[in-house]
Design a protein around this motif. Structure first.
Motif, PDB file in Angstrom:
ATOM      1  N   TYR A 109       0.834  -1.207   0.000  1.00  0.00           N
ATOM      2  CA  TYR A 109       0.000   0.000   0.000  1.00  0.00           C
ATOM      3  C   TYR A 109       0.869   1.258   0.000  1.00  0.00           C
ATOM      4  N   LEU A 110       1.920   1.242   0.814  1.00  0.00           N
ATOM      5  CA  LEU A 110       2.825   2.388   0.852  1.00  0.00           C
ATOM      6  C   LEU A 110       3.558   2.550  -0.487  1.00  0.00           C
ATOM      7  N   SER A 111       3.932   1.426  -1.102  1.00  0.00           N
ATOM      8  CA  SER A 111       4.567   1.492  -2.424  1.00  0.00           C
ATOM      9  C   SER A 111       3.585   2.005  -3.469  1.00  0.00           C
ATOM     10  N   LEU A 112       2.336   1.574  -3.377  1.00  0.00           N
ATOM     11  CA  LEU A 112       1.307   2.047  -4.300  1.00  0.00           C
ATOM     12  C   LEU A 112       1.210   3.566  -4.259  1.00  0.00           C
ATOM     13  N   GLN A 114       3.550   5.595  -3.581  1.00  0.00           N
ATOM     14  CA  GLN A 114       4.756   6.214  -4.117  1.00  0.00           C
ATOM     15  C   GLN A 114       4.853   6.105  -5.639  1.00  0.00           C
ATOM     16  N   ILE A 115       4.521   4.945  -6.189  1.00  0.00           N
ATOM     17  CA  ILE A 115       4.843   4.694  -7.595  1.00  0.00           C
ATOM     18  C   ILE A 115       3.690   4.942  -8.545  1.00  0.00           C
ATOM     19  N   THR A 116       2.482   5.140  -8.014  1.00  0.00           N
ATOM     20  CA  THR A 116       1.343   5.451  -8.875  1.00  0.00           C
ATOM     21  C   THR A 116       0.734   6.778  -8.429  1.00  0.00           C
ATOM     22  N   PRO A 117       0.052   7.478  -9.314  1.00  0.00           N
ATOM     23  CA  PRO A 117      -0.575   8.748  -8.921  1.00  0.00           C
ATOM     24  C   PRO A 117      -1.951   8.578  -8.306  1.00  0.00           C
ATOM     25  N   PHE A 118      -2.463   7.359  -8.237  1.00  0.00           N
ATOM     26  CA  PHE A 118      -3.879   7.168  -7.923  1.00  0.00           C
ATOM     27  C   PHE A 118      -4.237   7.646  -6.518  1.00  0.00           C
ATOM     28  N   LEU A 119      -3.523   7.182  -5.498  1.00  0.00           N
ATOM     29  CA  LEU A 119      -3.837   7.599  -4.132  1.00  0.00           C
ATOM     30  C   LEU A 119      -3.525   9.073  -3.914  1.00  0.00           C
ATOM     31  N   ARG A 120      -2.379   9.509  -4.413  1.00  0.00           N
ATOM     32  CA  ARG A 120      -2.011  10.925  -4.234  1.00  0.00           C
ATOM     33  C   ARG A 120      -3.029  11.842  -4.899  1.00  0.00           C
ATOM     34  N   PHE A 121      -3.475  11.488  -6.081  1.00  0.00           N
ATOM     35  CA  PHE A 121      -4.505  12.263  -6.767  1.00  0.00           C
ATOM     36  C   PHE A 121      -5.764  12.344  -5.921  1.00  0.00           C
ATOM     37  N   ALA A 122      -6.209  11.213  -5.383  1.00  0.00           N
ATOM     38  CA  ALA A 122      -7.423  11.196  -4.571  1.00  0.00           C
ATOM     39  C   ALA A 122      -7.249  12.029  -3.310  1.00  0.00           C
ATOM     40  N   HIS A 123      -6.121  11.843  -2.627  1.00  0.00           N
ATOM     41  CA  HIS A 123      -5.895  12.574  -1.371  1.00  0.00           C
ATOM     42  C   HIS A 123      -5.765  14.077  -1.608  1.00  0.00           C
ATOM     43  N   VAL A 299      -4.423  -0.218 -15.858  1.00  0.00           N
ATOM     44  CA  VAL A 299      -3.582   0.048 -14.683  1.00  0.00           C
ATOM     45  C   VAL A 299      -2.181  -0.515 -14.894  1.00  0.00           C
ATOM     46  N   PHE A 300      -2.092  -1.758 -15.370  1.00  0.00           N
ATOM     47  CA  PHE A 300      -0.790  -2.387 -15.568  1.00  0.00           C
ATOM     48  C   PHE A 300      -0.008  -1.693 -16.685  1.00  0.00           C
ATOM     49  N   GLU A 301      -0.702  -1.247 -17.719  1.00  0.00           N
ATOM     50  CA  GLU A 301      -0.017  -0.514 -18.789  1.00  0.00           C
ATOM     51  C   GLU A 301       0.570   0.793 -18.259  1.00  0.00           C
ATOM     52  N   SER A 302      -0.161   1.460 -17.375  1.00  0.00           N
ATOM     53  CA  SER A 302       0.348   2.716 -16.818  1.00  0.00           C
ATOM     54  C   SER A 302       1.579   2.466 -15.948  1.00  0.00           C
ATOM     55  N   LEU A 303       1.573   1.368 -15.210  1.00  0.00           N
ATOM     56  CA  LEU A 303       2.737   1.043 -14.393  1.00  0.00           C
ATOM     57  C   LEU A 303       3.953   0.739 -15.257  1.00  0.00           C
ATOM     58  N   GLU A 304       3.725   0.021 -16.358  1.00  0.00           N
ATOM     59  CA  GLU A 304       4.840  -0.318 -17.245  1.00  0.00           C
ATOM     60  C   GLU A 304       5.445   0.929 -17.883  1.00  0.00           C
ATOM     61  N   THR A 306       5.490   3.897 -16.547  1.00  0.00           N
ATOM     62  CA  THR A 306       6.030   4.798 -15.528  1.00  0.00           C
ATOM     63  C   THR A 306       7.315   4.280 -14.910  1.00  0.00           C
ATOM     64  N   LEU A 307       7.460   2.955 -14.809  1.00  0.00           N
ATOM     65  CA  LEU A 307       8.561   2.358 -14.059  1.00  0.00           C
ATOM     66  C   LEU A 307       9.410   1.448 -14.936  1.00  0.00           C
ATOM     67  N   PRO A 308      10.682   1.278 -14.599  1.00  0.00           N
ATOM     68  CA  PRO A 308      11.553   0.409 -15.393  1.00  0.00           C
ATOM     69  C   PRO A 308      11.131  -1.054 -15.291  1.00  0.00           C
ATOM     70  N   PRO A 309      11.475  -1.864 -16.286  1.00  0.00           N
ATOM     71  CA  PRO A 309      11.062  -3.273 -16.290  1.00  0.00           C
ATOM     72  C   PRO A 309      11.535  -4.055 -15.072  1.00  0.00           C
ATOM     73  N   THR A 310      12.664  -3.636 -14.491  1.00  0.00           N
ATOM     74  CA  THR A 310      13.219  -4.376 -13.349  1.00  0.00           C
ATOM     75  C   THR A 310      12.726  -3.872 -12.003  1.00  0.00           C
ATOM     76  N   SER A 311      11.768  -2.961 -11.984  1.00  0.00           N
ATOM     77  CA  SER A 311      11.306  -2.372 -10.727  1.00  0.00           C
ATOM     78  C   SER A 311      10.703  -3.433  -9.805  1.00  0.00           C
ATOM     79  N   GLY A 312      11.362  -3.667  -8.675  1.00  0.00           N
ATOM     80  CA  GLY A 312      10.826  -4.599  -7.694  1.00  0.00           C
ATOM     81  C   GLY A 312       9.569  -4.080  -7.034  1.00  0.00           C
TER      82      GLY A 312
END
Length: 404
Positions: A109-112, A114-123, A299-304, A306-312
């Protein structure tokens, strides 16, 4: 070899079907089916209660998808896991319990955030609506449903401090709800510490709300001892970020309607809503599945992008957080509705929309430009509410309401 395997196994899916055209089979022989085709085919088989054929489709998908490929491969993998769990439930077979611990879920949840705009946008957008509604009020009480780690509130407290007279700031009280009292208590400690650093009068009260009693949350005991109440002179704001969907049950919208009526009785100056922009409540399994596949593919396309392929972090969020969401939707346990349905229910509870301000929208646009510069994110304002999407697919909505 994989193509031959795909063709042979797909042919076996038809063993329980009558009247398939030979030309269709011949076409498939030369063009191995895509994971999306197989997923939708499997959903159709489950819808028709052809579980043996559906099992074969799941076996094929399990053999040919991976959580480490591109977004198409990864989304197929997560939906394959969800379909397998769905089949186990329908067959009354024991299903493995989710392997992820509560710590892993909280970390994802904390990573979500950081790496996606969804929660930050809502908040961010909900906070601005609340700030504008409480302008000039001295004693502010926020009833926050499903507070979790309270990530929404440090920026809000900072904004209050920035706009207030340091010698006479307003008092802020947050009643934060949740089903885990230990999480709420840790949240209280963090927020108290942050508010003290800003010299803001602040209180946080945890309101323990078991999931089964969410519809009557405004009457639920706080940790079994105290009920929610407003003090004389307090101005109430109610915040519902990704909460109302928890009230959607198999028997319809009764709990959601009851909850909104109870909120209306508190006469808040503002109610903020943020929800996934998706219709995952259809009683028709194949329709619900197809809608979920479309939503989470975006959602998965947006993550791909935004982040590098090796992003843990990305892989963990996809596997733990979104994997859990997908499994919940496919099983029928979790339901979501589009903005139009929430708008209808809010109006039925005697709320009227408050158009989000130009400043609130500009803040959301700035958030995307500064932190999530991928070109696919789209912000749209419709009927006074704000929608965040990926390319042409809206994914989340934020709206603001007050009593009629």
């Amino acid at each position: 070899m994989e193509n031959i395997l795909s063709t042979e196994m797909l042919s076996s899916l038809k063993s329980h079907e009558e009247g398939e055209e030979d030309s269709h089979s011949h076409h498939l022989h030369h063009h191995p089916p895509s994971p999306r085709y197989l997923l939708l085919r499997c959903a159709e088989l489950i819808h028709r209660a052809d579980h043996p054929a559906a099992r074969r489709a799941v076996s094929l998908l399990s053999a040919t998808t991976s959580p480490f490929g591109d977004s198409t491969d990864r989304i197929a993998h997560q939906f394959t896991l969800a379909l397998s769990l769905r089949l186990d439930r329908l067959s009354l077979l024991p299903s493995p319990s989710p392997a992820e611990s509560s710590d892993a879920t909280q970390s994802s949840y904390l990573s979500l955030n950081q790496i996606t705009p969804f929660l930050r946008f809502a908040h961010l957008t909900a906070n601005q609506a609340i700030l504008e509604a409480i302008e000039g009020h001295r004693h502010i009480h926020i009833l926050d449903f499903d507070t979790s780690h309270g990530l929404q509130w440090p920026p809000f407290l900072q904004a209050i401090a920035d706009r207030s007279d340091p010698s006479d700031p307003p008092s802020i009280r947050i009643t934060g709800t949740g089903s885990d009292l230990s999480v709420l208590r840790r949240t209280a400690l963090r927020l108290h510490s942050f508010a003290a650093s800003l010299h803001l009068p602040f209180q946080f009260h945890p309101l323990l709300v078991p999931p089964s009693t969410a519809a009557s949350a405004t009457n639920t005991d706080i940790g079994g001892s105290t009920t929610f109440h407003l003090r004389p002179g307090e101005t109430l704001a109610v915040n519902c970020v990704l909460f109302l969907n928890n009230l959607l049950k198999s028997d319809g919208f009764r709990d959601a309607h009851a909850f909104l009526r109870s909120v209306r009785a508190l006469n808040p100056v503002v109610v903020t809503l943020a929800e996934r922009e998706a219709s995952h409540s259809s009683p028709m399994f194949k329709e619900r599945f197809a809608e979920a596949l479309e939503h989470y593919t975006a959602v998965f396309e947006s993550l791909e992008a935004t982040l590098p392929p090796t992003s843990g972090e990305r892989m963990t969020v996809e596997r733990v957080w979104f994997g859990r969401e997908i499994a919940g939707v496919v099983s029928g346990d979790d339901k979501h509705e589009r903005f139009e349905r929430w708008e209808e229910m809010m109006r039925a509870a005697a709320f009227v929309p408050v158009p989000l301000s130009a400043f609130a929208v500009s803040q959301a646009r700035l958030l995307l430009r500064l932190h999530y510069p991928a070109e696919g994110y789209r912000l749209q304002v419709l009927r006074g509410s704000c929608f965040l999407g990926w390319k042409s697919k809206p994914l989340f909505s934020v709206s603001s309401w007050h009593c009629n």
